[in-house]
Design an enzyme around this catalytic site. Structure first.
Site, PDB file in Angstrom:
ATOM      1  N   CYS A   1       0.841  -1.207   0.000  1.00 45.29           N
ATOM      2  CA  CYS A   1       0.000   0.000   0.000  1.00 45.29           C
ATOM      3  C   CYS A   1       0.873   1.254   0.000  1.00 45.29           C
ATOM      4  O   CYS A   1       2.013   1.240   0.460  1.00 45.29           O
ATOM      5  CB  CYS A   1      -0.897  -0.031   1.236  1.00 45.29           C
ATOM      6  SG  CYS A   1      -1.967   1.398   1.439  1.00 45.29           S
TER       7      CYS A   1
ATOM      8  N   SER B   1       0.704   3.672   1.896  1.00 48.76           N
ATOM      9  CA  SER B   1       1.076   4.085   3.248  1.00 48.76           C
ATOM     10  C   SER B   1       2.455   3.545   3.632  1.00 48.76           C
ATOM     11  O   SER B   1       3.204   4.194   4.360  1.00 48.76           O
ATOM     12  CB  SER B   1       0.025   3.622   4.256  1.00 48.76           C
ATOM     13  OG  SER B   1      -1.208   4.271   4.020  1.00 48.76           O
TER      14      SER B   1
ATOM     15  N   HIS C   1       4.872   5.833   1.918  1.00 43.95           N
ATOM     16  CA  HIS C   1       5.008   7.135   2.589  1.00 43.95           C
ATOM     17  C   HIS C   1       6.105   7.087   3.660  1.00 43.95           C
ATOM     18  O   HIS C   1       6.821   8.074   3.873  1.00 43.95           O
ATOM     19  CB  HIS C   1       3.684   7.536   3.236  1.00 43.95           C
ATOM     20  CG  HIS C   1       2.703   8.169   2.285  1.00 43.95           C
ATOM     21  ND1 HIS C   1       3.048   9.190   1.433  1.00 43.95           N
ATOM     22  CD2 HIS C   1       1.383   7.930   2.075  1.00 43.95           C
ATOM     23  CE1 HIS C   1       1.984   9.562   0.734  1.00 43.95           C
ATOM     24  NE2 HIS C   1       0.967   8.805   1.103  1.00 43.95           N
TER      25      HIS C   1
ATOM     26  N   HIS D   1       0.723  -3.479   6.549  1.00 40.41           N
ATOM     27  CA  HIS D   1      -0.461  -3.258   7.406  1.00 40.41           C
ATOM     28  C   HIS D   1      -1.753  -3.765   6.777  1.00 40.41           C
ATOM     29  O   HIS D   1      -2.831  -3.500   7.315  1.00 40.41           O
ATOM     30  CB  HIS D   1      -0.608  -1.757   7.693  1.00 40.41           C
ATOM     31  CG  HIS D   1      -0.920  -0.948   6.463  1.00 40.41           C
ATOM     32  ND1 HIS D   1       0.037  -0.641   5.533  1.00 40.41           N
ATOM     33  CD2 HIS D   1      -2.077  -0.431   5.996  1.00 40.41           C
ATOM     34  CE1 HIS D   1      -0.506   0.049   4.555  1.00 40.41           C
ATOM     35  NE2 HIS D   1      -1.797   0.181   4.803  1.00 40.41           N
TER      36      HIS D   1
ATOM     37  N   CYS E   1      -7.383  -3.145   4.180  1.00 40.82           N
ATOM     38  CA  CYS E   1      -7.146  -1.709   4.027  1.00 40.82           C
ATOM     39  C   CYS E   1      -7.831  -1.152   2.787  1.00 40.82           C
ATOM     40  O   CYS E   1      -8.807  -0.431   2.875  1.00 40.82           O
ATOM     41  CB  CYS E   1      -5.651  -1.409   3.993  1.00 40.82           C
ATOM     42  SG  CYS E   1      -5.264   0.359   3.871  1.00 40.82           S
TER      43      CYS E   1
END
Length: 364
Positions: A40, A42, A45, A61, A167
């Site tokens: 993902c 995220s 990031h 995650h 997610c």
């Protein structure tokens, strides 16, 4: 202790796969063998420095797996259960949890990258602590997570599909059904057709929206968007989206941003019909700012809605979405691009950064 491998991030060091130790589950905790984990933005990031991280982390995650062991006081879960892991584990005690808004929980420790008691289940080969990203750290063979993060699903849900429920799908479909509560017949545009954006499109089709306009730079992603329910597609390099939507539709009822780009966010109010809503689903870098015309919003009754985790309560929404998948209403397997071993996590993240392909799944 259980020995396994994990893909880790250390500040100032290139992320890598390394051996780790996983301690047994404590009070209210569950040990889960990871069977599939999604890649993902995220995670990206953190690697890119868009979101600060001062601790060494086990990344990942978005995952599903099989319960191996439970600690004391874990009702409703037993070894052998199939579970989807929810990264936003609610405390179930704060005001927002009590009001049914678990996605706004103020007692969760997920954002601190710890278990609820402030500990970590991971340590490296030297015995030094490694911390679970968003309280999970699923780029690993095994994890220990709070009971509230492990949501039981049917054993007929494929692990790769279950991972996405952790997610991207819950965020995207939830943005439509929960955050925006899109009525049937509403018009919508979705900017960004990655895993979350395509999930938004599936949610809009499920809600009965029409037309559904999908916008992305990638021709392949636009084609997938059409297969999943988009009725129109646009390449923003070739189409002046604001002019087109204004001239052809008089604006849309809902505009979803699934990239996390502040410059794109600035364009959303101009895409809306009077009374329309812009829904911010993509996560920007921390500190990003976007400018809007407040007079236009006030004069035309337009709204901007923030969307965290699809405004979802994992214990309710993940099983519901899994049933919609099994009933044939959400073709979630169409979101999966490549399936790779965990050892190729770096390549999967590089492809994500380049905007290549659909959702990558890693298997330990």
């Amino acid at each position: 202790m259980t020995d396994t491998s994990a893909f880790t991030f250390r500040p100032g060091v290139e992320p890598s796969l390394e051996p780790v130790h996983v301690r047994p589950p404590g009070h209210g905790q569950v040990r889960v063998e990871i069977r599939a984990t999604g890649v993902c933005h995220s995670d990206l990031h953190i690697i890119n420095g868009d979101w600060p991280a001062e601790r060494p982390l086990v990344l990942g995650h978005e995952a599903s797996g099989v319960v191996q062991e439970t600690g004391p006081d874990v009702p409703g879960l037993a070894p052998g259960d199939h579970v989807v892991l929810s990264w936003f584990a609610p405390c179930r005690k704060c005001v927002n949890c009590a009001a049914g808004r678990g996605w706004l929980c103020t007692g969760t420790t997920a954002l601190d990258h710890t278990l609820p008691d402030g500990s970590t289940p991971f340590s490296d080969g030297n015995g030094q602590d490694l911390w679970p990203y968003l309280g999970l750290g699923t780029f690993s063979g095994e994890v220990v997570v709070p009971e509230s993060a492990a949501v039981k699903v049917g054993k007929d849900v494929p692990f790769a599909v279950g991972a996405l429920l952790g997610c991207s799908v819950t965020t995207g479909v939830g943005a439509v059904l929960n955050t925006a509560d899109v009525p049937a017949g509403s018009s919508a545009v979705v900017i960004g057709c990655g895993g979350v954006g395509l999930s938004i499109i599936m949610g809009l089709k499920l809600a009965g929206a029409y037309p559904i306009i999908a916008v992305d730079l990638s021709e392949a992603k636009r084609a997938t968007a059409e297969e999943l329910g988009a009725t129109l597609t646009a390449d923003p390099r070739r189409t002046d989206l604001t002019s087109y939507i204004s001239e052809e539709l008089g604006g849309v009822d809902f505009a979803f941003e699934a990239i996390g780009n502040e410059k794109v966010i600035e364009t959303l109010p101009g895409l809306l019909a009077p009374g329309g809503a812009a829904v911010l689903v993509g996560m920007t870098r921390i500190g990003a700012r976007a400018s809007i015309d407040p007079f236009d919003l006030a004069d035309q009754g337009k709204r901007i809605l923030g969307c965290n985790y699809g405004s979802s309560v994992a214990r309710v929404d993940i099983p519901r979405l899994s049933r919609l998948y099994l009933a044939g209403h959400l073709p979630l397997e169409e979101l999966i691009g490549t399936v790779r071993p965990l050892s190729e996590a770096r390549q999967a993240l590089d492809e994500l950064a380049a905007g290549f392909g659909l959702r990558s799944i890693l298997t330990p």
